[in-house]
Design a protein around this motif. Structure first.
Motif, PDB file in Angstrom:
ATOM      1  N   ASP A  42     -34.481 -26.011 -19.476  1.00 43.26           N
ATOM      2  CA  ASP A  42     -34.741 -27.443 -19.362  1.00 43.26           C
ATOM      3  C   ASP A  42     -36.245 -27.694 -19.461  1.00 43.26           C
ATOM      4  N   GLU A  43     -36.647 -28.488 -20.448  1.00 43.41           N
ATOM      5  CA  GLU A  43     -38.081 -28.769 -20.621  1.00 43.41           C
ATOM      6  C   GLU A  43     -38.647 -29.527 -19.440  1.00 43.41           C
ATOM      7  N   ASN A  44     -37.809 -30.233 -18.686  1.00 49.01           N
ATOM      8  CA  ASN A  44     -38.284 -30.937 -17.496  1.00 49.01           C
ATOM      9  C   ASN A  44     -38.796 -29.964 -16.446  1.00 49.01           C
ATOM     10  N   ILE A  45     -38.174 -28.793 -16.356  1.00 51.78           N
ATOM     11  CA  ILE A  45     -38.640 -27.777 -15.408  1.00 51.78           C
ATOM     12  C   ILE A  45     -40.005 -27.261 -15.835  1.00 51.78           C
ATOM     13  N   LEU A  46     -40.176 -26.996 -17.116  1.00 49.99           N
ATOM     14  CA  LEU A  46     -41.474 -26.531 -17.606  1.00 49.99           C
ATOM     15  C   LEU A  46     -42.559 -27.576 -17.366  1.00 49.99           C
ATOM     16  N   GLY A  83     -48.180 -18.749 -22.068  1.00 51.19           N
ATOM     17  CA  GLY A  83     -48.910 -17.589 -22.568  1.00 51.19           C
ATOM     18  C   GLY A  83     -49.595 -17.807 -23.899  1.00 51.19           C
ATOM     19  N   ARG A  84     -49.663 -19.043 -24.365  1.00 52.05           N
ATOM     20  CA  ARG A  84     -50.332 -19.320 -25.644  1.00 52.05           C
ATOM     21  C   ARG A  84     -51.834 -19.479 -25.461  1.00 52.05           C
ATOM     22  N   GLU A  85     -52.260 -19.705 -24.245  1.00 54.06           N
ATOM     23  CA  GLU A  85     -53.660 -19.850 -23.893  1.00 54.06           C
ATOM     24  C   GLU A  85     -53.963 -18.810 -22.835  1.00 54.06           C
ATOM     25  N   GLU A  86     -55.002 -18.029 -23.027  1.00 54.65           N
ATOM     26  CA  GLU A  86     -55.312 -16.985 -22.060  1.00 54.65           C
ATOM     27  C   GLU A  86     -56.094 -17.483 -20.866  1.00 54.65           C
ATOM     28  N   LYS A  87     -56.954 -18.459 -21.092  1.00 53.14           N
ATOM     29  CA  LYS A  87     -57.823 -18.932 -20.032  1.00 53.14           C
ATOM     30  C   LYS A  87     -57.283 -20.213 -19.438  1.00 53.14           C
ATOM     31  N   ALA A 141     -44.980 -13.554 -15.168  1.00 50.13           N
ATOM     32  CA  ALA A 141     -46.136 -13.136 -14.363  1.00 50.13           C
ATOM     33  C   ALA A 141     -47.013 -14.324 -13.991  1.00 50.13           C
ATOM     34  N   ARG A 142     -47.198 -15.238 -14.945  1.00 48.06           N
ATOM     35  CA  ARG A 142     -48.026 -16.422 -14.655  1.00 48.06           C
ATOM     36  C   ARG A 142     -47.379 -17.305 -13.598  1.00 48.06           C
ATOM     37  N   LEU A 143     -46.066 -17.478 -13.705  1.00 49.73           N
ATOM     38  CA  LEU A 143     -45.361 -18.307 -12.735  1.00 49.73           C
ATOM     39  C   LEU A 143     -45.527 -17.734 -11.335  1.00 49.73           C
ATOM     40  N   LYS A 144     -45.311 -16.445 -11.201  1.00 41.60           N
ATOM     41  CA  LYS A 144     -45.440 -15.808  -9.882  1.00 41.60           C
ATOM     42  C   LYS A 144     -46.873 -15.932  -9.362  1.00 41.60           C
ATOM     43  N   LYS A 145     -47.843 -15.677 -10.231  1.00 38.43           N
ATOM     44  CA  LYS A 145     -49.248 -15.752  -9.840  1.00 38.43           C
ATOM     45  C   LYS A 145     -49.607 -17.166  -9.384  1.00 38.43           C
ATOM     46  N   LEU A 146     -49.206 -18.168 -10.143  1.00 41.32           N
ATOM     47  CA  LEU A 146     -49.501 -19.548  -9.779  1.00 41.32           C
ATOM     48  C   LEU A 146     -48.822 -19.943  -8.473  1.00 41.32           C
ATOM     49  N   ASP A 154     -47.226 -29.585 -14.277  1.00 43.49           N
ATOM     50  CA  ASP A 154     -47.791 -30.648 -13.453  1.00 43.49           C
ATOM     51  C   ASP A 154     -48.107 -30.157 -12.045  1.00 43.49           C
ATOM     52  N   LEU A 155     -47.175 -29.444 -11.448  1.00 43.86           N
ATOM     53  CA  LEU A 155     -47.358 -28.951 -10.084  1.00 43.86           C
ATOM     54  C   LEU A 155     -48.587 -28.058  -9.981  1.00 43.86           C
ATOM     55  N   PHE A 156     -48.718 -27.130 -10.931  1.00 43.53           N
ATOM     56  CA  PHE A 156     -49.814 -26.160 -10.870  1.00 43.53           C
ATOM     57  C   PHE A 156     -51.060 -26.626 -11.618  1.00 43.53           C
ATOM     58  N   ASN A 157     -50.974 -27.841 -12.192  1.00 40.42           N
ATOM     59  CA  ASN A 157     -52.108 -28.438 -12.887  1.00 40.42           C
ATOM     60  C   ASN A 157     -52.643 -27.532 -13.999  1.00 40.42           C
ATOM     61  N   VAL A 158     -51.722 -27.036 -14.814  1.00 34.02           N
ATOM     62  CA  VAL A 158     -52.069 -26.203 -15.966  1.00 34.02           C
ATOM     63  C   VAL A 158     -51.394 -26.776 -17.206  1.00 34.02           C
ATOM     64  N   SER A 159     -51.845 -26.347 -18.355  1.00 33.97           N
ATOM     65  CA  SER A 159     -51.218 -26.795 -19.588  1.00 33.97           C
ATOM     66  C   SER A 159     -49.943 -25.988 -19.844  1.00 33.97           C
ATOM     67  N   LEU A 160     -49.060 -26.552 -20.645  1.00 30.47           N
ATOM     68  CA  LEU A 160     -47.873 -25.796 -21.050  1.00 30.47           C
ATOM     69  C   LEU A 160     -48.281 -24.567 -21.854  1.00 30.47           C
ATOM     70  N   ASP A 161     -49.331 -24.692 -22.672  1.00 30.20           N
ATOM     71  CA  ASP A 161     -49.811 -23.548 -23.449  1.00 30.20           C
ATOM     72  C   ASP A 161     -50.216 -22.405 -22.534  1.00 30.20           C
ATOM     73  N   TYR A 162     -50.899 -22.714 -21.438  1.00 27.33           N
ATOM     74  CA  TYR A 162     -51.278 -21.654 -20.495  1.00 27.33           C
ATOM     75  C   TYR A 162     -50.029 -21.069 -19.841  1.00 27.33           C
TER      76      TYR A 162
END
Length: 122
Positions: free
Chosen positions: A44-48, A64-68, A5-10, A53-61
């Protein structure tokens, strides 16, 4: 919210098609679709890392480990911890950041890239 869901939203927030994202990641559009449907997960961790990087978010976000999601216009997000700024510079940055709050995320991210570019030329 799940990774799918986050991927689609971003992706949608960045006005990208699945094809655009697939081309960026050098994978198939079907793979992106499967990620967004939750039927597959990037092995592949390179994709993650590329997605974060592309969406300028943390991996935790992203995972789903970070809600905000950190606000790209927040002073803590743009000013790295440990940097010291004179009061007038800090005040100027706060004014700049408060004036861009209503801009689209992609414009704010571009401004952040510009700030980071000039930060390297102290």
């Amino acid at each position: 919210m799940s990774f799918a869901a986050r991927l689609k939203k971003l992706r949608e927030e960045h006005r990208m098609t699945q094809e655009d994202l697939a081309n960026y990641l050098k994978i198939t559009r079907q793979a992106v679709g499967n990620y967004e449907q939750g039927s597959r997960f990037p092995k592949d961790e390179n994709i993650l890392n590329a997605l974060a990087d592309l969406f300028n978010v943390s991996l935790d976000y992203l995972l789903g480990r970070e809600e905000k999601i950190p606000s790209p216009s927040s002073i803590d997000y743009i000013l790295e911890a440990g940097n010291t700024y004179e009061d007038d510079k800090y005040t100027a940055l706060k004014q700049l950041l408060s004036s861009v709050d209503d801009l689209p995320v992609d414009i704010i991210q571009k401004l952040n890239e510009i700030i980071n570019f000039f930060r390297t030329y102290k």
